[in-house]
Design an enzyme around this catalytic site. Structure first.
Site, short mmCIF file in Angstrom:
data_model
loop_
_atom_site.label_atom_id
_atom_site.label_comp_id
_atom_site.label_asym_id
_atom_site.label_seq_id
_atom_site.Cartn_x
_atom_site.Cartn_y
_atom_site.Cartn_z
CE LYS A 62 -4.17 -1.73 1.81
NZ LYS A 62 -5.25 -1.92 3.03
CG HIS A 114 -6.57 -9.14 0.71
ND1 HIS A 114 -7.46 -8.87 1.60
CD2 HIS A 114 -5.76 -8.18 0.79
CE1 HIS A 114 -7.40 -7.57 1.99
NE2 HIS A 114 -6.13 -7.15 1.59
CG ASP A 142 -5.94 -7.53 7.25
OD1 ASP A 142 -5.74 -6.04 7.51
OD2 ASP A 142 -5.82 -7.66 6.04
#
Length: 199
Positions: A62, A114, A142
């Site tokens: 990110k 993810h 998370d």
């Protein structure tokens, strides 16, 4: 002495700090929550220092996503969501470019946080125990911290909503056994989160 002070150069320690500080210290909290989940689940095989570092660094990619997307005070467009979905691969690319031998737990967490228990995640579409145990812990940490945190587009979610999301995701998004541990100890996990902004 913490693992970063012992193992990493000044520039690498700066990278860890930058990654952990994304979204108001999200990485610090994920690392702390992940260690708490591992303790509560009795996962003695997981190295706590490596797990905590993996939590700190899972969102490193990110750093390459524009702030106007990460901090957008609205729902993202499909194009913006596609950019954000690149961050696992971007993070792995950053570490490979640096040619530093980060622990495999860090690399796995960065690339796979993810992924979903049911195989519907990204970027690899792994399912159930194809996903490393440390990553399954990081994924829960998370999501718990993300839900409990204020974001530009919504307020922090309350404990009942977080509990509902964990229950709903048990066996689909999350490892069902680890999700059950989190459900049984959610108040303790959230209390631990409050003390872990920059630790």
């Amino acid at each position: 002495m913490c693992e970063a002070k012992k193992l990493f150069s000044e520039s690498e320690k700066l990278l860890i700090k930058q990654a952990a500080s994304i979204q108001n210290g999200h990485g610090y909290r994920v690392g702390k929550i992940a260690c708490e989940i591992a303790k509560l689940a009795g996962l003695h095989s997981l190295d706590r220092k490596k797990l905590r570092l993996a939590g700190k660094m899972h969102d490193t990619g990110k750093l390459l996503i524009p702030n106007e997307i990460l901090e957008a005070p609205r729902a993202l467009t499909p194009e913006e969501r596609a950019i954000v979905r690149q961050h696992p691969s971007l993070g792995l690319g950053i570490l490979l470019w640096r040619k530093k031998n980060f622990p495999i737990e860090v690399l796995d967490a960065m690339l796979m946080h993810h992924e979903r228990w049911d195989g519907a995640g990204y970027p690899l579409g792994l399912k159930d125990k194809q996903i490393p145990l440390a990553v399954r812990v990081i994924t829960l940490a998370d999501v718990i911290d993300a839900l409990a945190s204020h974001r530009e587009y919504r307020g922090a979610c309350d404990v009942d909503f977080i509990r509902h999301e964990l229950e709903d995701g048990k066996g689909s998004h999350f490892d069902p056994e680890l999700a059950e541990v989190c459900l049984q100890h959610l108040d303790d996990i959230l209390a631990k989160r409050v003390t872990s902004k920059t630790q």
